[in-house]
Design a protein around this motif. Structure first.
Motif, PDB file in Angstrom:
ATOM      1  N   ASN A  16       0.831  -1.206   0.000  1.00  0.00           N
ATOM      2  CA  ASN A  16       0.000   0.000   0.000  1.00  0.00           C
ATOM      3  C   ASN A  16       0.864   1.254   0.000  1.00  0.00           C
ATOM      4  O   ASN A  16       0.570   2.221  -0.711  1.00  0.00           O
ATOM      5  CB  ASN A  16      -0.946   0.022   1.193  1.00  0.00           C
ATOM      6  N   GLN A  19       2.385   1.737  -3.413  1.00  0.00           N
ATOM      7  CA  GLN A  19       1.367   2.196  -4.360  1.00  0.00           C
ATOM      8  C   GLN A  19       1.094   3.692  -4.178  1.00  0.00           C
ATOM      9  O   GLN A  19       0.997   4.434  -5.150  1.00  0.00           O
ATOM     10  CB  GLN A  19       0.091   1.389  -4.168  1.00  0.00           C
ATOM     11  N   THR A  22       4.111   5.711  -5.506  1.00  0.00           N
ATOM     12  CA  THR A  22       4.139   5.729  -6.966  1.00  0.00           C
ATOM     13  C   THR A  22       3.114   6.712  -7.499  1.00  0.00           C
ATOM     14  O   THR A  22       3.399   7.500  -8.405  1.00  0.00           O
ATOM     15  CB  THR A  22       3.855   4.319  -7.523  1.00  0.00           C
ATOM     16  N   LYS A  23       1.927   6.686  -6.925  1.00  0.00           N
ATOM     17  CA  LYS A  23       0.861   7.593  -7.346  1.00  0.00           C
ATOM     18  C   LYS A  23       1.256   9.044  -7.071  1.00  0.00           C
ATOM     19  O   LYS A  23       1.057   9.926  -7.896  1.00  0.00           O
ATOM     20  CB  LYS A  23      -0.421   7.235  -6.599  1.00  0.00           C
TER      21      LYS A  23
END
Length: 75
Positions: A16, A19, A22-23
């Motif tokens: 999580n 993620q 990266t976002k």
């Protein structure tokens, strides 16, 4: 808590986090402002006011800073 469930929880948390990072990096590179939405658990709780919570933290931090400055001046 068993070791297996602890390891799975850590793996899920790391996935999580990766993620989200990266976002966030993708949004930063494109020049769009990065907006982090509050946790769904915080939004769903009926008696929780996020803005009041933030203001309370800021108030406590300022009080702590002022207290430390006063203590330092009295030395």
């Amino acid at each position: 808590m068993s070791v297996d469930s602890f390891i799975k929880g850590m793996q899920r948390a790391n996935a999580n986090r990766k993620q989200r990072q990266t976002k966030q990096q993708a949004n930063t590179v494109t020049g769009k402002p990065v907006v982090v939405a509050p946790s769904p658990a915080v939004v769903a709780s009926p008696g929780f006011d996020l803005e009041a919570f933030r203001l309370d933290i800021i108030r406590k931090a300022i009080a702590k800073i002022m207290f430390n400055k006063q203590k330092e001046m009295n030395k």
